[in-house]
Every structure is written in structure tokens, then in C-alpha cells.
Write a protein that holds these residues in place. Structure first.
Motif, mmCIF file in Angstrom:
data_model
loop_
_atom_site.group_PDB
_atom_site.id
_atom_site.type_symbol
_atom_site.label_atom_id
_atom_site.label_comp_id
_atom_site.label_asym_id
_atom_site.label_seq_id
_atom_site.Cartn_x
_atom_site.Cartn_y
_atom_site.Cartn_z
ATOM 1 N N TYR A 1 120.253 -50.421 0.621
ATOM 2 C CA TYR A 1 121.705 -50.333 0.842
ATOM 3 C C TYR A 1 122.428 -51.460 0.091
ATOM 4 C CZ TYR A 1 126.202 -50.436 3.256
ATOM 5 O OH TYR A 1 127.539 -50.456 3.542
ATOM 6 N N GLY B 1 122.317 -43.553 6.067
ATOM 7 C CA GLY B 1 122.469 -43.075 4.693
ATOM 8 C C GLY B 1 121.138 -42.713 4.081
ATOM 9 N N PHE C 1 119.089 -44.296 2.439
ATOM 10 C CA PHE C 1 118.440 -45.547 2.061
ATOM 11 C C PHE C 1 117.152 -45.732 2.848
ATOM 12 C CE2 PHE C 1 123.077 -46.026 2.009
ATOM 13 C CZ PHE C 1 123.271 -46.151 0.642
ATOM 14 N N VAL D 1 125.016 -53.310 8.245
ATOM 15 C CA VAL D 1 124.070 -53.014 7.165
ATOM 16 C C VAL D 1 122.908 -52.184 7.695
ATOM 17 C CG1 VAL D 1 122.393 -54.042 5.580
ATOM 18 C CG2 VAL D 1 124.696 -55.003 5.741
ATOM 19 N N GLU E 1 122.473 -50.865 -3.621
ATOM 20 C CA GLU E 1 123.472 -49.860 -3.981
ATOM 21 C C GLU E 1 124.873 -50.471 -4.007
ATOM 22 O OE1 GLU E 1 125.336 -46.331 -5.060
ATOM 23 O OE2 GLU E 1 123.266 -46.978 -5.234
ATOM 24 N N ARG F 1 124.134 -48.598 8.435
ATOM 25 C CA ARG F 1 124.377 -47.851 7.199
ATOM 26 C C ARG F 1 123.054 -47.466 6.539
ATOM 27 N NH1 ARG F 1 128.093 -45.049 6.323
ATOM 28 N NH2 ARG F 1 128.245 -45.490 4.121
ATOM 29 N N ALA F 2 122.104 -48.373 6.564
ATOM 30 C CA ALA F 2 120.803 -48.089 5.960
ATOM 31 C C ALA F 2 120.096 -46.951 6.703
ATOM 32 C CB ALA F 2 119.937 -49.342 5.954
ATOM 33 N N SER G 1 117.446 -51.721 4.515
ATOM 34 C CA SER G 1 118.651 -52.522 4.285
ATOM 35 C C SER G 1 118.741 -53.009 2.844
ATOM 36 C CB SER G 1 118.685 -53.735 5.234
ATOM 37 O OG SER G 1 118.754 -53.306 6.569
#
Length: 76
Positions: free
Chosen positions: A31, A23, A25, A16, A34, A19-20, A28
């Protein structure tokens, strides 16, 4: 906005956070929000599809479709 605390295994927490960061974002929480929005949209699409399938199944027996007659009727 309400707060919710969740427990994740370390591997998921790292996922997480990564990805945060990678991306579009801010953090967290963005993310996760979303992911929830996507899940809600997916569930709505499934519900819509299931409703259409149920309507089709309950509409009675199938009838033979004649594409030539359809095109003639469409042309007027």
C-alpha cells in the motif's frame, strides 16, 4: 529491496492496515509503495506541466489567433 522503518501515529497505522486489507494489496508495504508511485507520477505530471507553462511564457508575446484563417490553411 531495502527496508525503511517509519513511525506513524496509531490512527495512521490503523488506516494503512485497513487500506491494505481492503484493497488489492498483499500487505501494508504494498500500500505504501503504491502511494509513493502515485506521488512520483503526480510530481512528474506537475514538472511536465510547469515546463510547458514556462516554455509558453518564454515564447514571446501572444499573437491574435484567427480561427477562420486556420481552417482555410488546414483545408489547403
Amino acid at each position: 529491496m531495502s527496508t525503511m522503518n517509519i513511525s506513524l501515529p496509531e490512527q495512521m497505522k490503523t488506516w494503512v492496515e485497513t487500506r491494505a486489507e481492503q484493497g488489492p494489496f498483499a500487505n501494508s508495504s504494498d500500500y505504501i509503495r503504491e502511494l509513493i508511485r502515485r506521488d512520483q507520477a503526480r510530481q512528474q505530471a506537475i514538472t511536465t506541466l510547469q515546463t510547458a507553462l514556462d516554455e509558453g511564457l518564454n515564447s514571446g508575446p501572444a499573437e491574435v489567433f484567427d480561427p477562420e484563417a486556420f481552417l482555410r490553411a488546414r483545408r489547403g
